[in-house]
Design an enzyme around this catalytic site. Structure first.
Site, short mmCIF file in Angstrom:
data_model
loop_
_atom_site.label_atom_id
_atom_site.label_comp_id
_atom_site.label_asym_id
_atom_site.label_seq_id
_atom_site.Cartn_x
_atom_site.Cartn_y
_atom_site.Cartn_z
CG ASP A 13 -6.25 -6.05 38.57
OD1 ASP A 13 -6.08 -5.20 37.81
OD2 ASP A 13 -7.42 -6.51 38.68
CE LYS A 16 -0.64 -6.30 34.39
NZ LYS A 16 -1.43 -7.16 35.25
N GLY A 40 -6.29 -2.26 32.94
CA GLY A 40 -6.52 -0.98 34.02
C GLY A 40 -5.21 -0.96 34.43
CG HIS A 41 -2.01 -1.64 32.71
ND1 HIS A 41 -1.14 -1.69 31.93
CD2 HIS A 41 -2.74 -2.55 33.20
CE1 HIS A 41 -1.21 -3.12 31.63
NE2 HIS A 41 -2.09 -3.48 32.55
CD GLN A 225 -5.60 -8.51 29.93
OE1 GLN A 225 -4.62 -8.93 28.82
NE2 GLN A 225 -5.90 -7.38 29.99
P1 IMO Z 1 -4.98 -5.63 33.95
O1 IMO Z 1 -3.80 -5.55 32.91
C1 IMO Z 1 -7.70 -8.40 35.90
C2 IMO Z 1 -10.24 -10.58 33.37
C3 IMO Z 1 -11.88 -10.53 33.55
C4 IMO Z 1 -12.31 -11.80 33.23
C5 IMO Z 1 -11.10 -12.46 32.05
C6 IMO Z 1 -11.64 -12.43 30.78
O2 IMO Z 1 -5.22 -4.50 34.58
O3 IMO Z 1 -4.21 -6.58 34.96
P2 IMO Z 1 -11.70 -10.30 29.04
O4 IMO Z 1 -12.64 -8.81 28.96
O5 IMO Z 1 -10.38 -10.14 28.97
O6 IMO Z 1 -12.33 -11.25 28.09
O7 IMO Z 1 -12.16 -10.96 30.38
O8 IMO Z 1 -10.14 -11.80 32.28
N1 IMO Z 1 -9.29 -9.60 33.18
C7 IMO Z 1 -8.72 -8.97 34.00
N2 IMO Z 1 -8.48 -9.33 35.41
N3 IMO Z 1 -6.84 -7.40 35.43
C8 IMO Z 1 -7.08 -7.37 34.15
O9 IMO Z 1 -6.10 -6.45 33.34
C9 IMO Z 1 -7.85 -8.05 33.51
N4 IMO Z 1 -8.12 -8.18 32.14
C10 IMO Z 1 -9.09 -9.18 32.09
O10 IMO Z 1 -12.07 -9.88 34.75
O11 IMO Z 1 -11.91 -12.79 34.29
MG MG Z 2 -5.65 -3.63 36.35
#
Ligand code: IMO
Ligand code: MG
Length: 430
Positions: A13, A16, A40-41, A225
């Site tokens: 978050d 990106k 979630g982009h 992530q």
């Molecule tokens: P973007 O791409 C923030 C976190 C989850 C959890 C951990 C594992 O939008 O930045 P998972 O479902 O991947 O097995 O969860 O990773 N997490 C994210 N946190 N932004 C994301 O994606 C995330 N994708 C997974 O909250 O702590």
């Molecule tokens: Mg996101």
């Protein structure tokens, strides 16, 4: 054949998608290399909000090719829904969106299993997005239970393999967890229905990328992530199940490491985290709640409240090393406009010792104390600045401090969600 990798420096978050959307202009292909619908982009363009989970954020640029690489775990239903959504809003995807035939498929039992496992972890829960990410990568690595996008193209083979896999899964569901068994034939029918709609998009994407490289096209790898959620380099076990850092861009696409010319780290002007696990610079409860509401820090995928804190410079420095960053994009600088004073964590102290890296063990990371530098705020609106010189002096000082800590030049500064709210300090060099 320039290849640029864009990765998050912290826990996701970081903004990106805004940076990827911006960099897409100068590239020909955008490729996702890991993760799945846990991402979630968000892109805001002309006042319209788009949230992408599996389709690369580059899809908004007509004519640019978008690839879902082999390192992604693909949820077909979520993909088709997203596809319908973007098409419904007038985006043409034919002939410019490809899914790797090697990308593993998220199956319904992955999501069910994740729900059961997270509940069983109790207070030790990871706080996952419940998109089936962990169990799908688990099956991929097992070499026994993985199903890939390419398998959808052979209905008979798919059915046979699925029956065997589900028989094994049902042992776990019924005997270990006392849960209802899964009906393999129902899942097969459902997925073979999706297969027909997905067939035109499934391809050998590494070959597409190699051809583009040979033709001198610009390729942008869109990370999901962030570095601290990396399965190897992150805050294990409170991580996701893929290599979110720059190395993942090679294994998750088939592009060799020598082709990568730029690695841009996307760093939010403060830090946030969604899900459980250590977070040394997290705000105290009251300030955390206040800033979360002010900044609207709620998950784009799960709507969960995000934990917020000061910029963690130790992580930034660590991320610069892990990813081999060549440039930084600082996002959401404008969100700090209201603060009279800012802090940046410069080092940790653990058991009386100073630390400039991220400890491997959660038990240690949980105990580190953040040591801060305090910088004056600027309390001036920055959202309409269009060049670095138009930023208030203290904002420029904050940016310079970030550069110093990372040891990497800041290329871009985001000062709002819209496309034109991006200051370019140093453009892409190749
Ligand atoms: P973007 O791409 C923030 C976190 C989850 C959890 C951990 C594992 O939008 O930045 P998972 O479902 O991947 O097995 O969860 O990773 N997490 C994210 N946190 N932004 C994301 O994606 C995330 N994708 C997974 O909250 O702590
Ligand atoms: Mg996101």
């Amino acid at each position: 054949m320039p290849v640029t990798v864009a990765v998050g420096t912290h826990w996701g978050d970081e903004g990106k998608a805004k940076v990827v959307d911006f960099l897409t202009e100068k590239n020909d292909i955008v490729v996702r290399f890991q993760g799945g619908a846990n991402a979630g982009h968000t892109v805001i363009a002309g006042g319209e909000t788009w949230i992408f989970h599996q389709i690369p954020a580059g899809i908004l640029h007509p004519g640019k090719v978008c690839v879902v690489g082999n390192g992604v775990v693909l949820d077909p239903l979520a993909f088709l829904e997203e596809l319908d959504h973007v098409r419904g809003r007038g985006v043409e995807v034919e002939g410019r969106l490809w899914i790797s035939d090697r990308a593993h498929l998220v199956m319904p039992y992955h999501k069910q299993l994740e729900g059961i496992q997270e509940a069983a972890r109790g207070t030790g829960a990871i706080g996952t997005t419940r998109r089936g990410i962990g169990p799908t990568y688990y099956d991929k690595v097992s070499r026994e239970h993985g199903l890939r996008a390419g398998d959808l193209l052979d209905p008979t083979g798919f059915r046979t393999r699925l029956r065997k896999i589900v028989a094994d899964k049902n042992e776990v569901f019924t005997r270990v967890y006392g849960a209802e068994p899964v009906n393999a034939d129902a899942v097969a029918e459902e997925y073979l229905g999706y297969a027909e709609q997905m067939r035109p998009f499934i391809a050998d994407t590494a070959a597409i990328l190699h051809k583009a490289q040979n033709a001198g096209k610009g390729i942008l790898c869109e990370g999901a992530q962030g570095t601290l959620l990396d399965i190897d380099h992150g805050t294990y076990p409170f991580v996701t199940s893929s290599n979110t850092s720059a190395g993942g861009a090679c294994t998750g696409t088939g592009i060799g490491p020598t082709a990568i010319s730029e690695v841009i780290g996307i760093v939010k002007a403060y830090t946030s985290r969604v899900g459980n696990g250590p977070f040394p610079t997290e705000f105290e409860c009251e300030m955390g709640n206040r800033m979360r509401d002010l900044w609207n820090e709620y998950g784009a995928t799960t709507r969960r409240p995000r934990r917020c804190g000061w910029l963690d410079g130790v992580i930034l420095e660590y991320s610069a090393r892990i990813n081999g960053l060549t440039g930084l994009a600082v996002t959401a600088l404008d969100r700090l406009d209201v603060l009279s004073e800012l802090r940046i964590c410069r080092e940790y102290v653990l058991d009386g010792k100073r630390l400039h890296t991220v400890p491997a063990r959660t038990e240690d990371f949980d105990r580190v104390k953040a040591v801060y530098d305090t910088l004056p705020g600027w309390q001036t609106e920055t959202t309409s600045a269009r060049c670095f010189e138009e930023l208030p002096e203290n904002a420029r000082r904050y940016i310079r401090r970030i550069e110093e800590i990372a040891g990497v030049p800041v290329r871009y500064v985001g000062i709002g969600p819209e496309r034109d709210q991006m200051i370019v300090l140093r453009p892409q060099t190749v």
